[in-house]
Design an enzyme around this catalytic site. Structure first.
Site, PDB file in Angstrom:
ATOM      1  N   GLY A  12     -36.079  51.108   0.422  1.00  0.00           N
ATOM      2  CA  GLY A  12     -35.800  50.661  -0.935  1.00  0.00           C
ATOM      3  C   GLY A  12     -37.023  50.775  -1.830  1.00  0.00           C
ATOM      4  CB  THR A  37     -29.574  49.953  -2.843  1.00  0.00           C
ATOM      5  OG1 THR A  37     -30.336  49.055  -2.023  1.00  0.00           O
ATOM      6  CG2 THR A  37     -28.278  49.278  -3.239  1.00  0.00           C
ATOM      7  CE  LYS A  91     -19.160  39.642   6.492  1.00  0.00           C
ATOM      8  NZ  LYS A  91     -18.340  40.754   7.051  1.00  0.00           N
ATOM      9  CG  ASN A  99     -28.512  39.235  13.235  1.00  0.00           C
ATOM     10  OD1 ASN A  99     -28.168  38.529  14.183  1.00  0.00           O
ATOM     11  ND2 ASN A  99     -27.639  39.915  12.510  1.00  0.00           N
ATOM     12  NE  ARG A 106     -35.629  39.972  21.517  1.00  0.00           N
ATOM     13  CZ  ARG A 106     -36.374  41.037  21.852  1.00  0.00           C
ATOM     14  NH1 ARG A 106     -37.042  41.064  22.979  1.00  0.00           N
ATOM     15  NH2 ARG A 106     -36.441  42.081  21.028  1.00  0.00           N
ATOM     16  CB  ALA A 114     -38.255  39.884   0.112  1.00  0.00           C
ATOM     17  CE1 TYR A 145     -30.676  39.701  -4.229  1.00  0.00           C
ATOM     18  CE2 TYR A 145     -31.205  38.498  -6.233  1.00  0.00           C
ATOM     19  CZ  TYR A 145     -31.589  39.314  -5.187  1.00  0.00           C
ATOM     20  OH  TYR A 145     -32.907  39.738  -5.098  1.00  0.00           O
ATOM     21  CD  GLN A 162     -33.185  23.828  15.543  1.00  0.00           C
ATOM     22  OE1 GLN A 162     -32.723  23.839  14.407  1.00  0.00           O
ATOM     23  NE2 GLN A 162     -32.441  24.039  16.611  1.00  0.00           N
TER      24      GLN A 162
END
Length: 316
Positions: A12, A37, A91, A99, A106, A114, A145, A162
């Protein structure tokens, strides 16, 4: 040792500049983009670098890689793009953040989010400070958004509390420069393309609404300063130019710099469009020693040159 760094949204506008600078600093860069995009043109000059790798991937799905740092920039950022598929926009902010935070947890990587000045909505406080909670319409056309990014910030701070994850959160205000998408509907790219084509320049409302414009090189400097700041400084921190410009002033300046024959026309203001937008960067100055240094005329000339070259190549 070289750091192995993941940049989501790396093809981007901002992400490609970030990848370029990270490579210049001697890092190994993994660029992840689904090219919704982002464009390959933005990163084609980096493809011959042996320390640069590209993966076509949507971060709404898990990604299994080994990295030291993550810059999470994957999300359409202009209204014309993020409103095209508002559910997907939410999403990528929410599932995508989950994710990427899971990946960071991990592999024990530091991760930077951002975020955006849009978390302040149509602000009732001016200029906007980081402790202002905002004035956002949660069911309006911009909410996919605005609220997506607000939820992403929530997730980052919950992972910090956490799981003791090393997080950084920046709130990016209007940024411009080469590699902006010519059809993203943003005010700088809109005005420049219209001026270069001698088409009417479209100003929404009466042009008295304000924005602050930060040149891309200055923003990237601020991003790096934030990522490399002490671990106990998580942000959020505003990154933007505190100089405020009326939209009508910007239109006239671009006509002047392009030598355009364009006339200014006025159209109704879109729903929930912020009337004023200017960052208070006191925190960035104090904690990062950062503030933008590129004068708007200098930045606009470089951006105009970029769009002029696209025009001559028949790409716009």
């Amino acid at each position: 040792m070289r750091k192995r760094i993941l940049v989501t949204g790396g093809a981007g506008f901002i992400g490609s500049h970030l990848c370029e600078r990270l490579l210049e600093q001697g890092n190994e860069v993994l660029c992840v983009d689904n090219f919704f995009t982002g464009t390959k043109d933005n990163i084609k000059h980096l493809l011959d670098n042996p320390y640069f790798e590209v993966i076509r991937h949507d971060i709404c799905f898990p990604l299994y890689v080994e990295v030291d740092e993550i810059y999470n920039f994957a999300c359409p950022a202009s209204p014309i793009h993020y409103q095209r598929d508002p559910v997907q926009t939410t999403k990528v902010s929410v599932l995508g953040s989950i994710n990427m935070l899971g990946l960071a947890k991990r592999v024990k990587a530091k991760i930077l989010q951002a975020s955006t000045s849009e978390v302040y909505g149509d602000p009732e406080v001016h200029p906007q400070r980081e402790d202002y909670w905002g004035n956002v319409n949660p069911i309006g056309p911009r909410a996919c958004y605005d609220e997506g990014k607000r939820c992403a910030e929530t997730l980052f701070f919950d992972y910090y509390r956490q799981h003791r994850l090393k997080i950084k959160v920046i709130r990016i205000f209007n940024t411009y420069g080469p590699r902006m998408h010519p059809n993203d509907g943003r005010v700088v790219s809109n005005f420049i393309v219209q001026a270069l084509k001698n088409e009417p320049i479209t100003v929404y409302g009466d042009g008295s609404q304000t924005r602050s414009f930060c040149y891309i090189d200055d923003l990237v400097d601020g991003i790096f300063k934030m990522m490399n700041s002490p671990d106990d400084f998580t942000g959020p921190v505003n990154l933007g130019n505190p100089e405020e410009y009326r939209i009508i002033e910007l239109a006239k300046k671009i006509i002047e710099l392009t030598g355009s024959r364009s006339k200014i026309i006025f159209k109704p203001l879109p729903q929930d469009d912020p009337r004023r937008r200017r960052p208070d960067i006191t925190l960035a100055r104090a904690k990062l020693g950062w503030e933008p240094s590129t004068p708007i005329e200098e930045g606009l000339k470089k951006t105009i040159h970029y769009f002029d070259s696209l025009l001559h190549q028949g790409k716009i």
